[in-house]
Design an enzyme around this catalytic site. Sequence first.
Site: not given
Length: 918
Positions: A521, A551
């Site tokens: 994340d 990400e």
Amino acid sequence: MPHDRRHPRLAALPWLLAVALVAPLAHAGDADSLADCDRNEVARVLAPAASTDTAARGYWLDRHRIAWPGAPMHGRFALYRSATASIMAEPGAPVRGSDGRWPLVQDTAPLPDALRTRFAFIGDGPRLRLTAGDEATADLLRDEVWLVLEDDRGNVIASTRLQHPGALDDLYATAASVDAPPLGPLLGEHASSLRVWAPTARDVSVCLYDTADGPATARLPLVRDDASGTWSRHVDDDLFGRAYAYLVDVVVPGTGVVRNRVTDPYSVALTADSARSVFYNLDDADLKPAAWDGHARPAPLASPVDMAIYELHVRDFSRDDAGVPAMHRGRYTAFAQPDSHGMRHLRALHGAGITDIHLLPVFDLATVPETACAEPDVPTAAPDSQAQQATVMAVAAEDCFNWGYDPYHFNAPEGSFATDASDPATRIREFRTMVQALHAQGLRVGMDVVYNHTTASGQSPRSVLDRIVPGYYHRLDAHGVVERSTCCDNTATEHAMMARLMIDSAELWVRHYGIDSFRFDLMGHQPREAMERLQARVDAAAGRRVELIGEGWNFGEVADGARFVQASQGSLQGSGIGTFSDRARDAIRGGGPADNGEAQFAQGYANGVHYADNGHGTGATRDDLLHAADLVRAGLAGTLAGYTMEHADGVKRPLSALDYKGQPAGYAAQPAEVVNYVENHDNQTLFDINVFKLPPGTTAAERARVQVLALALNTFSQGIAYFHAGGELLRSKSLDRNSFDSGDWFNRVDWTGQENHFGTGLPPAEGNAGDWDLMRPLLRDASIVPSPADIAFTRDAFLDLMRIRASTTLLRLRTAGDVMQRLRFHNTGPDQNPVVIVGEIDGRGYEGANFQALLYLVNVSPDAQTVAIPALAGRDWALHPVHRAPGSADDYPYDTRYDIDTGHFDVAPRTAVVLVIE
């Protein structure tokens, strides 16, 4: 006397009578010494601070160097310390309440390169040096310290607290080295130990408990190692299954000297609701399901681009699956129910080509009650009613659902997914049961991990790291306030021990739980260097490659490399670590992922930009369509910076020269460095996005075809393929744009394919209410709701796409050179038919190609299209065998017509088709 490990919470502690204490902090039978172990509060102030000002504008650069950005240059600088947090530094008066003063000298020597790079973000100001030895610095860091600028009479001109990570990293670098002793609980056959890093602590002791929620039975001191800043305790007995918590005496800026009762950051097991840590040896047989050791795992992938990932939430998977016994619904053990609807679906996906199940966070979460969560009774109401969301959100803080981006303890499984959260061993065994069951189906298991932030910091009861080493584990702004650009309390993985915690944690999941890959994340908030060290560690632990994706967004206080070289889209070239690409995602869908209001109607390549106006006055032109087509081609070419093609203006240029919102459309160095997707758990589902963007009156059957177009473009793209659970079932969240805490109701998925849950109420008010007036007529429109036949069509077409991708390495080219050499786009430039994408891939001599050549044609128009490509004439193009096979999507118009003499292709409306030369 061995412990009874069948009931570890009830076993006795006979070893206590024989323990010899090595420091005079507390004694096992002394009731007063145990009071702090059992108090209701997690903290007790031992000496309140004289000053509540917590601003920390100065920085320790290392153990001797200090910087004070923006401070005046004239005057004399000194450090003041207080063991009782009693300092008052008021302008115009001498410092009061200090135990000692250390003068500082101006430091004019050039900074070492590493320090200059690390602290480039802090700005100009006085640079100072402490002339006292290392021991003085170490002592200062355990007290309250103020940096003061004084006049010649000793009156304060200005003062500030200091941010200390630079000094701590410099003094205690050995604690973060590869060879450093492990942290957390360690159990041998007849001995146990604990080790925690707490260099600024005054004292550390451990409370021991016979039962999960009973009173403490002992409090034992830990011993400090001055070289590493760690505190440890060894006992000559086996503490397997015993609960424990630390008592840490530490200075907390603005609060004073505090005794924090806190769980272990390296906890491998926890009691219910994360109240206490538990001593476990994860290698113990009692924590393993039958045949766990040596169980069959899927073979390693030949290349990361072979990954076809299916993103799934543990609770979503089985919460509403009638094929799962009630006690296993929403649990890890649902994956061990082979005849459930969900497992049948996963088997079908794997049989078609899905390789990896990526689980949304399954480490210990902060906001889901583990033993007594609420179950809302959602009323039957109109498709655009507020009633459903009102009922769901009334108990959102106490219900059983959350995506899980609220980390509490990184190294222990979440208890709400276990059949018995009150038994710390159950969640470990059942997590492994889940992994084992997925492996048995040939599916690799990936974990979504969240090391970029914690749920809380400071003295919050849910703060762990900051209550052990205040001010270290989190990234601070210029005033010493925790940065929150990620959503929550940003961690500082550029600091040595936060990086170590992340790397140690990832290694634990690989070594002890058989995890095959990770999705990070907000990985762009982490240093590339730390991610590369993590890659080496997890690969070594697994004895094989462990794929890392994440990400790579570039934003916040770390944007553009402000604090370090990021693990972001623009900075990972050559690393082999994959980042999600927003380029083709936005081009295919239209707009951006977080649009609201009228912006939500902005169309993309698959749903009508310019060629199928939806009546919302977006004013899209043919140039907009041409640019969207080029961005889609960029995604199909793996978002490679160096891939050259003819752009819409007729000029051949690399993808790095194609614009995406002011950034290069092409950024990757290798196809394995890009993750292609058109939806995931974030934002609205693909079906819901298309509800806004497709023209009114588009039938449910046509909506299904558009869904397949988007999935096809994703499948045909070079790189790693990533799909959101239920996308192939037209999954809807009733237009909810952020369902992280929207309960089971808005996150349902029906594996039987009978309904997609569109029109089941207005989505939750938070984040959506401003658009309810736009949503109401859409939710009321029954023509949008797909039939079971529409869902089955989409599912079967997706399975065909997966079979095609699995059938050939031509859709999984290994290197940038392969893509540049073998992939060619036709129908490009200013005179193209912009609603048809044509990509040809040369398979001659390529391992695993299985075809001499492959050609995909994607017609996004609601009308049939003809494209003339003379370069493809005279060749024996035929439908891919999957299109011709019995059981392929029956209603899909694979009968694309091809004139061998002219190279004319007639492509049916809204169709993606693959042709091959055998």
